[in-house]
Structures are given as C-alpha cells and as structure tokens.
Scaffold this motif. Structure first.
Motif, PDB file in Angstrom:
ATOM      1  N   ASP A 135      20.929  47.684  -6.922  1.00  0.00           N
ATOM      2  CA  ASP A 135      21.196  47.260  -5.762  1.00  0.00           C
ATOM      3  C   ASP A 135      22.213  47.971  -4.808  1.00  0.00           C
ATOM      4  N   GLU A 139      21.047  49.567  -1.084  1.00  0.00           N
ATOM      5  CA  GLU A 139      21.847  49.124  -0.026  1.00  0.00           C
ATOM      6  C   GLU A 139      22.555  50.481   0.423  1.00  0.00           C
ATOM      7  N   HIS A 142      19.726  51.902   2.512  1.00  0.00           N
ATOM      8  CA  HIS A 142      19.662  51.209   3.762  1.00  0.00           C
ATOM      9  C   HIS A 142      20.699  51.154   4.942  1.00  0.00           C
ATOM     10  N   ARG A 143      22.102  51.420   4.403  1.00  0.00           N
ATOM     11  CA  ARG A 143      23.043  51.578   5.311  1.00  0.00           C
ATOM     12  C   ARG A 143      22.962  53.044   5.983  1.00  0.00           C
TER      13      ARG A 143
END
Length: 224
Positions: A135, A139, A142-143
């Motif tokens: 995760d 993440e 994604h960021r």
C-alpha cells in the motif's frame, strides 16, 4: 545487501524488458566481498551497464552519494534508465524522501526497482527503521503520478518469487492464517504446521501471518 531471490526478481525484469541499462544501484557497497550483495554481477551477465553509489567508499561504489542529501542529489548531472534500491529503504530515516530523490536520478520513461524486507529480522547498515508494504508504494505512485504496476509487485519468499496479485489485497490485509491454501504453496505444509503449532503454543501474534520470512519487490515507472 541482497539475497539470491532478489536477483531472481531482477533477472526476470531484465528478461522481460522492464529493466535496461544504464543502471544505477543506490546502496551498492559490497560488504560481503567482490560482487556479493549488489547487482553488479547480474547486470554484467546480462550485458547491462551498471554503476553503484553509496554513502561511503568501498567495493562496488563508483561514486559517493547520500540519497537523503538534497544538495548532493541536485548536483548529480546524470540520469539512468534504471535505478535500483535493493534493501535500502528500511535503512534510511526518511524513505519517502529517498524515493523522491531516486526519481530525480531516473530518466523519463525509466524505472525504479525497489526490493526490501516485509517480514525479516532486525539488522543494521547502519540502522533498521521501516518495513514498507504494498500500500505504501501504491500510494506513493498515486501521489506522485508514477505508475506502480501491480502485476510486477512480488513477494520474495526464500527462493521463490510470488506475485502479490496471487492473493487479494483484502486477504493480505487480514493476514490470513495457514488454514488458507496459499500459505502451503508459499512455505510447504510441514514447516507451516510446525510454525503454526509453535505460535499457538506460545500464544504469539505470528500465528496469523501468511509469510514467515519474506521480502517485497516493486517497480515504479517514471512518466515520459
């Protein structure tokens, strides 16, 4: 410092065309001896250009670089097609900054390959801080608008390289016990039952974990 299964993962990425040269390995000092603990020999065998950097001089280090030093990273006037971080992030106090700096060193369209422990004993070089999980990398991608291909994310368990996608994220978040069939594929019934029995007898939390001794391999692709 890497183990043989880490290199199995790297070879698969080279053979699949995911990793190409030139390659920069961050944290490359060969503490165990020549071509031990870094990816130089694997890259050389595949005819892939390799360079290494670390925070101190030594075998396997072409130039010294502190990956957390903003000014030092900014002063590097090159980029590489592939940047390797093998068993590095657990040893830096700020793994997010280390990844962001590694992204500056990889060329557009290139990849960062991260390998690190998921379930592993504490060890130094120089300290042991973190165990980043799937995760975290999803993440981070994604960021920062980077692609983190889920099909290239692998559990590295002893000599095996096992797709994270074999088990659903929901199953892994629940830390499935050995009654689920997947753990037998990963570890073998005899050792799984033995481990489960010890944990039940001692009433330790480890009785619920799926992987007894595992690393994680991740690819982060920089946009063109």
């Amino acid at each position: 410092m890497a183990v043989e299964a880490d290199f199995t993962y790297l070879r698969s990425l080279i053979e699949g065309g995911v990793v190409s040269g030139p390659v920069l390995e961050i944290g490359s000092r060969a503490w165990q001896g020549v071509d031990e603990g870094n990816a130089r020999a694997v890259c050389k065998a595949a005819e892939v250009d390799w360079e290494g950097t670390d925070i101190v001089e030594g075998e396997g280090v072409d130039f010294v670089l502190d990956i957390l030093d903003v000014d030092a990273v900014a002063a590097v006037d090159r980029q590489w097609s592939t940047v390797l971080l093998f068993n590095l992030l657990e040893h830096v106090y700020n793994p997010i900054l280390a990844l962001e700096h590694a992204c500056r060193l990889v060329a557009p369209g290139g990849v960062i390959v991260v390998v690190g422990p998921a379930v592993w004993q504490l060890h130094d070089y120089p300290k042991d801080y973190w165990r980043p999980m799937p995760d975290f990398f999803l993440e981070f991608g994604h960021r920062n608008a980077f692609e983190v291909p889920f099909d290239l994310m692998m559990w590295i368990v002893e000599e095996q390289v096992i797709p994270v996608s074999r088990f659903s994220l929901q199953e892994q978040k629940q830390l499935p016990c050995i009654s689920r069939p997947g753990v037998f594929e990963v570890w073998g019934k005899r050792r799984a039952y033995w481990s489960r029995g010890v944990h039940l007898l001692l009433r330790t939390f480890g009785g619920a974990t799926q992987f007894p001794h595992a690393g994680l391999g991740v690819v982060i692709r920089k946009p063109v």
